[in-house]
Design an enzyme around this catalytic site. Structure first.
Site, PDB file in Angstrom:
ATOM      1  NE  ARG A  35      -4.192  -1.727   1.805  1.00 18.99           N
ATOM      2  CZ  ARG A  35      -5.094  -2.124   2.684  1.00 18.99           C
ATOM      3  NH1 ARG A  35      -4.976  -1.787   3.960  1.00 18.99           N
ATOM      4  NH2 ARG A  35      -6.127  -2.840   2.294  1.00 18.99           N
ATOM      5  CE  LYS A 218     -22.331 -17.444   5.065  1.00 21.06           C
ATOM      6  NZ  LYS A 218     -22.345 -16.742   6.342  1.00 21.06           N
ATOM      7  N   GLY A 374     -10.973  -8.811  -2.346  1.00 21.32           N
ATOM      8  CA  GLY A 374     -10.526  -9.836  -1.406  1.00 21.32           C
ATOM      9  C   GLY A 374      -9.902 -11.062  -2.018  1.00 21.32           C
ATOM     10  N   GLY A 397     -13.558  -3.279  -0.297  1.00 22.77           N
ATOM     11  CA  GLY A 397     -14.908  -2.746  -0.059  1.00 22.77           C
ATOM     12  C   GLY A 397     -15.285  -1.668  -1.058  1.00 22.77           C
TER      13      GLY A 397
HETATM   14  P1  AMP Z   1     -16.005 -14.365  -0.226  1.00 28.00           P
HETATM   15  O1  AMP Z   1     -15.289 -13.682   0.914  1.00 28.00           O
HETATM   16  O2  AMP Z   1     -17.492 -14.350  -0.101  1.00 28.00           O
HETATM   17  O3  AMP Z   1     -15.482 -13.923  -1.554  1.00 28.00           O
HETATM   18  O4  AMP Z   1     -15.659 -15.906  -0.064  1.00 28.00           O
HETATM   19  C1  AMP Z   1     -14.366 -16.401  -0.187  1.00 28.00           C
HETATM   20  C2  AMP Z   1     -14.339 -17.698   0.505  1.00 28.00           C
HETATM   21  O5  AMP Z   1     -15.272 -18.572  -0.079  1.00 28.00           O
HETATM   22  C3  AMP Z   1     -13.008 -18.405   0.462  1.00 28.00           C
HETATM   23  O6  AMP Z   1     -12.458 -18.431   1.741  1.00 28.00           O
HETATM   24  C4  AMP Z   1     -13.347 -19.802  -0.044  1.00 28.00           C
HETATM   25  O7  AMP Z   1     -12.702 -20.815   0.690  1.00 28.00           O
HETATM   26  C5  AMP Z   1     -14.842 -19.872   0.186  1.00 28.00           C
HETATM   27  N1  AMP Z   1     -15.468 -20.863  -0.690  1.00 28.00           N
HETATM   28  C6  AMP Z   1     -15.427 -20.924  -2.025  1.00 28.00           C
HETATM   29  N2  AMP Z   1     -16.062 -22.006  -2.477  1.00 28.00           N
HETATM   30  C7  AMP Z   1     -16.511 -22.678  -1.406  1.00 28.00           C
HETATM   31  C8  AMP Z   1     -17.242 -23.899  -1.222  1.00 28.00           C
HETATM   32  N3  AMP Z   1     -17.606 -24.628  -2.272  1.00 28.00           N
HETATM   33  N4  AMP Z   1     -17.539 -24.289   0.036  1.00 28.00           N
HETATM   34  C9  AMP Z   1     -17.148 -23.521   1.080  1.00 28.00           C
HETATM   35  N5  AMP Z   1     -16.477 -22.368   0.974  1.00 28.00           N
HETATM   36  C10 AMP Z   1     -16.154 -21.945  -0.246  1.00 28.00           C
END
Ligand code: AMP
Length: 417
Positions: A35, A218, A374, A397
């Site tokens: 950064r 999610k 992220g 963000g």
């Molecule tokens: P996000 O912060 O919502 O972008 O989610 C990223 C996270 O999603 C990472 O830590 C991944 O390990 C998790 N992830 C991706 N695919 C899966 C899956 N099939 N089951 C559980 N976690 C997952």
């Protein structure tokens, strides 16, 4: 609009908002200085012109003033080294008028952590017994914020915002300060300018077809983004843990895969909306499944809607990799946010790597590719392909809010929209 390239800083004092919120270890040593490095072109240009800089940043989430474990003094020596000048330090960011006034051309002053003052964020600290008390405290903080902002603005002749990471915050130094400078004396820094242009290429000046790959865990955390993208993209690839909420909603068997049962309706609504908008939704057809959530689990490849009881999908399978890859390689604009699987486990990185490689190939063939938010940034770094995509955003963000279609206060304060 003023630009940093056009502006001659000779004899001027510039207030430069940067994002030096770098990680420190327990001995207050910097563990990743990216950064700081990212802001160097802006700072160096000002000094090379014969201007002087007042460098302002936050670090961490201090709860009081001062909160020395968040002191920017810890990074002073490294900033001096990288900048090649002996940077001075102002131990109180709101009482630095004399030090700022004494700066000569080519000199730099680093202000102490802006967030030592609650006025930076404009949120009162502490516990409040009643809502009335809280509202009264908020009013006082807002009034004080005006004075705080005026003080910061009084240090300089011009304002440069190079902190994309905080562009989605309407804080004193990131947005409110801009109104104390006329249009000719406020501008984006080089880093911020690159981020703004990258977002523009995705959101407004889009070459088609435009494909977004949304991964991660999610649906709930990505709804606003998906809804906005459904008005912009030609193809939306749904990957990662989200896959299984969609698969279950469509009647598939998902075993113990991650799933948000309260979002099944929403998943179907999003599919309908896509159809109405002529957006092609690309879902996984097969999965790499595991008999436990671990790198050493037993694995198998199965159709995505036929996952046995007790098993969970932790990555996409080879048929899906091919389908996703073909869509990506035929695209002219690509946005990647979120891995296709649990990329932290080496045995479940293959899908994310294949998406990264398809993006690299598309980029070589002239597509504009933006990776941001992220974990997909962690992916391109892990796979060593960060320099083979068009742009890797530094603002988690802020980028996500921009692709949700929101106006970012830090951008609006300078550009007007
Ligand atoms: P996000 O912060 O919502 O972008 O989610 C990223 C996270 O999603 C990472 O830590 C991944 O390990 C998790 N992830 C991706 N695919 C899966 C899956 N099939 N089951 C559980 N976690 C997952």
């Amino acid at each position: 609009m003023q630009t940093i390239d056009k502006f001659n800083f000779a004899g001027k004092k510039a207030f430069v908002r940067v994002d030096f919120n770098v990680p420190l270890d327990e001995n207050l040593q910097i563990t990743d200085d990216n950064r700081i490095r990212a802001a160097l072109p802006t700072l160096k240009k000002i000094l090379a012109d014969g201007g002087s800089v007042i460098i302002a940043s936050h670090m961490g989430r201090p709860k009081k003033n001062p909160d020395m474990k968040y002191s920017l003094n810890a990074i002073l020596a490294h900033v001096s080294d990288l900048l090649g000048v002996d940077v001075k330090f102002a131990p109180d960011c709101a009482k630095a008028a004399d030090q700022a006034a004494a700066l000569k051309p080519g000199e730099a002053l680093l202000l102490e952590n802006l967030r030592f003052y609650e006025e930076e964020e404009g949120k009162p600290r502490g516990e409040f017994a009643t809502d009335d008390e809280k509202a009264a405290a908020k009013k006082v903080t807002k009034e004080n914020q005006k004075k705080f902002t005026e003080t910061l603005a009084s240090y300089a002749d011009c304002y440069v915002n190079d902190a994309f990471g905080t562009a989605h915050r309407a804080h004193a130094s990131t947005a409110l300060i801009a109104k104390y400078f006329d249009v000719d004396n406020k501008m984006f820094g080089y880093l911020m300018e690159k981020e703004v242009i990258a977002v523009q290429k995705i959101m407004t000046d889009t070459a088609r077809p435009f494909t977004a790959i949304m991964g991660g865990s999610k649906v709930s955390s990505k709804i606003d983004i998906i809804e906005n993208l459904l008005t912009k993209v030609d193809n939306l690839i749904i990957a990662g843990g989200m896959t299984y909420t969609f698969t279950k909603a469509l009647g598939g068997k998902i075993g113990i895969s991650i799933c948000e049962d309260d979002k099944l309706e929403l998943a179907l609504e999003l599919l309908e909306k896509a159809k109405a908008n002529n957006v092609k939704i690309v879902l996984a057809v097969d999965a790499k499944i595991a008999d436990s959530f671990s790198n050493d689990a037993k694995t198998a490849f199965v159709p995505v809607g036929e996952i046995p009881d007790g098993w969970e999908g932790l990555d996409i399978g080879p048929k899906t990799e091919k389908i996703f890859g073909d869509v990506i390689k035929a695209s002219k604009t690509i946005l990647w946010n979120g891995p296709t699987g649990v990329f932290e486990f080496d045995n479940f990185t293959h899908g994310s790597r294949s998406v990264g490689e398809a993006i690299v190939e598309a980029t070589k063939n002239g597509a504009f590719s933006l990776v941001g938010g992220g974990d997909s940034v962690a992916c391109v770094n892990k796979f060593g392909i960060a320099d083979q995509v068009s742009y890797v955003s530094t603002g988690g963000g802020a980028l996500l809010e921009a692709i949700e279609g929101r106006v970012l206060p830090g951008i609006e304060a300078i550009r007007g929209f």
